[in-house]
Design an enzyme around this catalytic site. Structure first.
Site, PDB file in Angstrom:
ATOM      1  N   GLU A  78      51.903  -7.623 107.068  1.00 34.43           N
ATOM      2  CA  GLU A  78      51.478  -6.353 107.459  1.00 34.43           C
ATOM      3  C   GLU A  78      52.169  -5.802 108.419  1.00 34.43           C
ATOM      4  O   GLU A  78      52.279  -4.547 108.465  1.00 34.43           O
ATOM      5  CB  GLU A  78      50.118  -6.639 108.216  1.00 34.43           C
ATOM      6  N   GLY A 318      61.243 -43.174  90.282  1.00 39.30           N
ATOM      7  CA  GLY A 318      61.347 -44.061  89.123  1.00 39.30           C
ATOM      8  C   GLY A 318      59.800 -44.139  88.811  1.00 39.30           C
ATOM      9  O   GLY A 318      58.712 -43.813  89.163  1.00 39.30           O
TER      10      GLY A 318
END
Length: 384
Positions: A78, A318
């Site tokens: 803003e 894994g």
């Protein structure tokens, strides 16, 4: 941290009395908010731990200012838009992808800046679940006589900041599980060799997903087998906040030679409370996590990471750790790369999951996105 398990309700603002109908937003409103979201995405790699936010100031179709939040501690979206607009901000409509803040943090409240600039209307995509905001920004704007409407393109705004909302509403990061597999569902040869299943385009794409992540997590088994660097190696990733490298290492067996212990990025080793700390990890941050059934408590680990303001967590591990996270219902999204190769029955599986007694109990996924990357395909999947 206050965990707020409040679901997003389509068409509803933070205040029960402010329901809206989609028809209240015009085509111009949609166009400006879409632009605000595109601006917000420019901070995809850099805003951690803050959300990605964009802002557009306009008089009807005419844009007078725009901006986005680039980095924590720097001006919010803003403020950039107001500076660009100058005096033209008076009487304008502000389109903001996230509720303007109303508190003094590292920067002043954006709601105050909008009031001081004299904007006439503020359209907000999504409310901010941060307990320091949580509707206060909207209240402050309304108290100043500004027309406030919220909910325009809320789903897209929440998607852009899925990790931020997950951390504040669920008390844990958004967990993205990255996997690469062959057509027959294998991730590595029987001896663990996996370089490379996929091609260069797919591997470059992984780097972009790493760059937007707050942290990259793996297990000590993967560290011992593959010695990954877990860093962002991408030209357009310049300026990104280096993701925290997190290793689940119950007994602190990560060797001194491991790449994750180098100085290329910060590292956190999560271990069991009774683990002996070897001398070579003295300079690395370590944290104890409770155990369950002889393993680290995965939910406790995620809560710890949320407390460290980790928004998006990418797991590259894994089949054992990946399967445990998935079976525990902790995976929010699968980032699956499929290569047109076959590795055979002896190769390692995608996920180590418990056997199913019947087909009706199979894990269901829905496809969010699919696209080709060179000869490979990338699928984004979420639990159905």
């Amino acid at each position: 941290m206050r965990v707020r398990p409040r679901p997003a309700l389509p068409g509803r603002c933070a205040f029960p009395s402010t329901r809206f109908h989609v028809s209240m937003f015009t085509a111009i409103d949609h166009a400006h908010m879409a632009r605000a979201l595109r601006l917000a995405a420019r901070g995809l790699f850099t805003t951690q731990p803050n959300p990605r936010v964009g802002c557009v100031l306009a008089h009807g179709e005419r844009v007078v200012g725009e901006g986005w939040h680039a980095r924590a501690g720097e001006p919010h979206a803003e403020v950039h838009a107001l500076r660009q607009a100058g005096a033209d901000a008076r009487g304008a409509t502000a389109y903001v992808s996230l509720e303007p803040c109303a508190h003094h943090g590292r920067t002043p409240p954006c709601a105050d800046a909008l009031v001081a600039a004299g904007v006439a209307r503020v359209v907000v995509a999504a409310e901010d679940p941060n307990p320091r905001v949580d509707g206060r920004g909207l209240e402050k704007l309304r108290a100043a006589g500004i027309a406030v409407e919220c909910g325009l393109m809320r789903e897209a705004a929440r998607e852009l900041n899925c990790g931020f909302f997950s951390r504040l509403e669920r008390g844990r990061p958004w967990l993205r599980l990255k996997l690469a597999m062959s057509l027959d569902g294998r991730t590595a040869l029987a001896d663990g060799a996996s370089k490379w299943i996929t091609g260069e385009a797919a591997r470059a794409d992984v780097q972009r997903w790493r760059a937007r992540s707050s942290a990259l997590l793996t297990g000590s088994g993967t560290v011992l087998a593959d010695d990954p660097r877990l860093t962002v190696r991408l030209p357009e990733g310049a300026g990104c906040v280096p993701p925290l490298r997190v290793v689940l290492d119950r007994t602190l067996r990560t060797p001194a030679s491991a790449h994750v212990l180098d100085a290329d990025a910060p590292t956190l080793l999560l271990h069991a409370p009774d683990a002996a700390r070897p001398a070579h990890v003295a300079a690395v941050e370590c944290a104890a996590v409770a155990t369950r059934d002889g393993r680290l408590d995965l939910e406790a680990a995620l809560r710890l990471l949320a407390a460290r303001e980790v928004n998006e967590l990418q797991v590259e591990a894994g089949p054992t750790l990946a399967g445990a996270l998935f079976a525990a219902g902790l995976v929010d999204e699968l980032l699956l790369y499929v290569a047109p190769v076959l590795l055979g029955d002896a190769a390692r599986p995608l996920l180590a999951l418990p056997p199913l007694a019947e087909m009706a109990r199979r894990w269901r996924l829905r496809t969010i996105d699919q696209r080709p990357l060179g000869d490979d395909w990338r699928l984004r999947l979420r639990p159905a």
